[in-house]
Design a protein around this motif. Structure first.
Motif, PDB file in Angstrom:
ATOM      1  N   LYS A 287       0.832  -1.208   0.000  1.00 12.80           N
ATOM      2  CA  LYS A 287       0.000   0.000   0.000  1.00 12.80           C
ATOM      3  C   LYS A 287       0.863   1.252   0.000  1.00 12.80           C
ATOM      4  CE  LYS A 287      -3.752   2.273   2.570  1.00 12.80           C
ATOM      5  NZ  LYS A 287      -4.654   2.169   3.747  1.00 12.80           N
ATOM      6  N   GLU A 290       2.484   1.725  -3.480  1.00  8.47           N
ATOM      7  CA  GLU A 290       1.534   2.226  -4.477  1.00  8.47           C
ATOM      8  C   GLU A 290       1.298   3.722  -4.319  1.00  8.47           C
ATOM      9  OE1 GLU A 290      -2.972   1.301  -6.185  1.00  8.47           O
ATOM     10  OE2 GLU A 290      -2.277   0.347  -4.335  1.00  8.47           O
ATOM     11  N   HIS A 291       1.110   4.165  -3.088  1.00  7.53           N
ATOM     12  CA  HIS A 291       0.793   5.582  -2.878  1.00  7.53           C
ATOM     13  C   HIS A 291       2.033   6.468  -3.025  1.00  7.53           C
ATOM     14  CE1 HIS A 291      -3.473   5.382  -1.885  1.00  7.53           C
ATOM     15  NE2 HIS A 291      -3.200   4.192  -1.370  1.00  7.53           N
ATOM     16  N   ASN A 294       2.248   7.011  -6.698  1.00  2.66           N
ATOM     17  CA  ASN A 294       1.176   7.883  -7.173  1.00  2.66           C
ATOM     18  C   ASN A 294       1.324   9.325  -6.699  1.00  2.66           C
ATOM     19  OD1 ASN A 294       0.043   5.732  -8.502  1.00  2.66           O
ATOM     20  ND2 ASN A 294      -1.459   5.272  -6.901  1.00  2.66           N
ATOM     21  N   HIS A 295       2.216   9.559  -5.732  1.00  2.31           N
ATOM     22  CA  HIS A 295       2.451  10.923  -5.261  1.00  2.31           C
ATOM     23  C   HIS A 295       3.723  11.535  -5.848  1.00  2.31           C
ATOM     24  CE1 HIS A 295      -0.716  10.076  -2.344  1.00  2.31           C
ATOM     25  NE2 HIS A 295      -0.735  11.357  -2.066  1.00  2.31           N
TER      26      HIS A 295
END
Length: 407
Positions: A287, A290-291, A294-295
């Protein structure tokens, strides 16, 4: 045996009364002869357990914490004579000891010589030396990771075995050291000649407290841990240590328990039941990975060594839109026929090693898009695939002057 138990109980009562006298205001010099008379074969763990007994009887934890150094001063001579018990290389306790040695080396060989120079320096020279001291204090702040591993990985096991007061006292002192370090660094970063003596006093107190904690860990905490924790416990500590990080050193050896039991440890730390992925420089959950992707202020797409699209990030404002239907497709099928030959040539050059990267830049409305392709290889040079990184660099081109972190 009963005589031995009676002697220990007598010693416990004498030491408890000595500690009470210290809290009533008596000096170390006044009580030390009484302590020396009963010290004998005093085990380090006894000291913490006696402190816990006082807390169980109603003495406030904060009161014990405030006189922690006074207690250590009474015990120091006796405890200093006790040799450290050997542990295997790479054992979590071996790493703690290596970190403490690194801290002492930083203080003795870098900070103290610089502090001595600062004390003797002129007003003009002292400002520059204060900045150098701030840099060294940044390094010393690494002790926060040492304390955090102790507090979050070690203390839960002591509490599991019913040893609750010593962790509370030591954690409180750790936090006091953190505050001293922060205050010393602020004095250094914002040095004013008018605050010279206050800065010196604060810094000397900080260094003294770090050293005192090293002594307490080495001569009281560590022996108690060796008496208390099982190999399963130590393995759990080792498995979670990477999540917090290490102080001034990077462990080179991995400890393998000799008598590991089959059953898992009874204590689970807050992160042990999470599916972490371990990297060379840290650990992350899927998790978190992934974030993080994406940031990033860029779009990334990864094509594997066989030309299959494996992944793309989903930043809030992607430059080139992607849909999940491209996952698993050959990369050449994701481009117009007229440009396929260009894509294939770029891929061939990166895969063969003819090129390590390729870059392009184009105007797209109010965006200036910078596109980079990188050959991804492992430590042995094996080709793993191609990473595409796309970014709107228009805002970057408008940056002028400076903006420092403290602005």
């Amino acid at each position: 045996m009963s005589e031995l138990i009676n002697n220990r109980e007598h010693r416990k009562q004498v030491i408890k009364e000595i500690l009470r006298d210290l809290h009533r205001g008596k000096s170390v010099e006044e009580v030390k002869p009484r302590f020396d008379a009963v010290a004998g074969d005093l085990a380090p763990a006894e000291i913490s357990l006696i402190e816990q007994s006082l807390i169980d009887e109603g003495m406030d934890v904060a009161e014990i914490q405030n006189l922690c150094d006074v207690h250590a001063a009474v015990f120091k001579e006796t405890l200093s004579e006790k040799p450290d018990e050997a542990v295997p290389q790479g054992h979590p306790l071996d790493i703690y000891r290596d970190e403490n040695q690194a801290l002492e080396k930083l203080i003795d060989e870098e900070i103290n010589p610089l502090l001595a120079e600062f004390k003797a320096a002129s007003a003009e020279r002292s400002a520059a030396l204060a900045i150098q001291l701030a840099e060294k204090l940044n390094l010393l702040w690494d002790v926060d990771k040492h304390y955090s591993r102790k507090e979050n990985l070690i203390f839960p096991f002591l509490e599991k075995y019913g040893i609750t007061a010593p962790p509370k006292v030591m954690w409180g002192v750790d936090d006091e050291i953190r505050v001293l370090l922060k205050e010393s660094k602020q004095f250094a970063l914002h040095y004013q000649p008018a605050n010279r003596e206050q800065f010196i006093e604060k810094l000397e107190k900080t260094l003294e407290q770090v050293r005192e904690m090293i002594f307490k860990e080495s001569k009281i905490l560590f022996p108690m841990l060796l008496e208390t924790l099982s190999e399963n416990d130590w393995l759990a500590v080792q498995n979670d240590s990477d999540q917090i990080g290490y102080c001034l050193i990077e462990p080179q050896l991995h400890w393998t328990p000799a008598g590991l039991k089959e059953e898992p440890s009874a204590v689970m730390t807050s992160r042990q039941d999470t599916d972490y992925i371990k990297f060379a420089t840290g650990v992350l959950t899927p998790k978190e990975i992934e974030h993080i992707f994406n940031h990033l202020p860029v779009d990334i797409t990864f094509v594997d060594k066989d030309g299959i699209v494996k992944y793309f990030s989903t930043a809030k404002e992607r430059i080139f839109h992607r849909t999940k239907t491209i996952i698993g497709r050959k990369v050449e099928n994701c481009h117009p026929p007229a440009s396929v030959h260009i894509v294939e040539q770029i891929a061939a050059d990166l895969k063969s090693g003819k090129k390590g990267q390729e870059s392009f830049w184009i105007k797209m409305g109010d965006k200036f898009v910078y596109i980079q392709y990188f050959a991804v290889r492992d430590d042995q040079g094996e080709f793993l695939g191609i990473l595409e990184v796309t970014q709107n660099i228009q805002p970057l081109q408008q940056i002028t002057g400076e903006k420092r972190i403290m602005d």
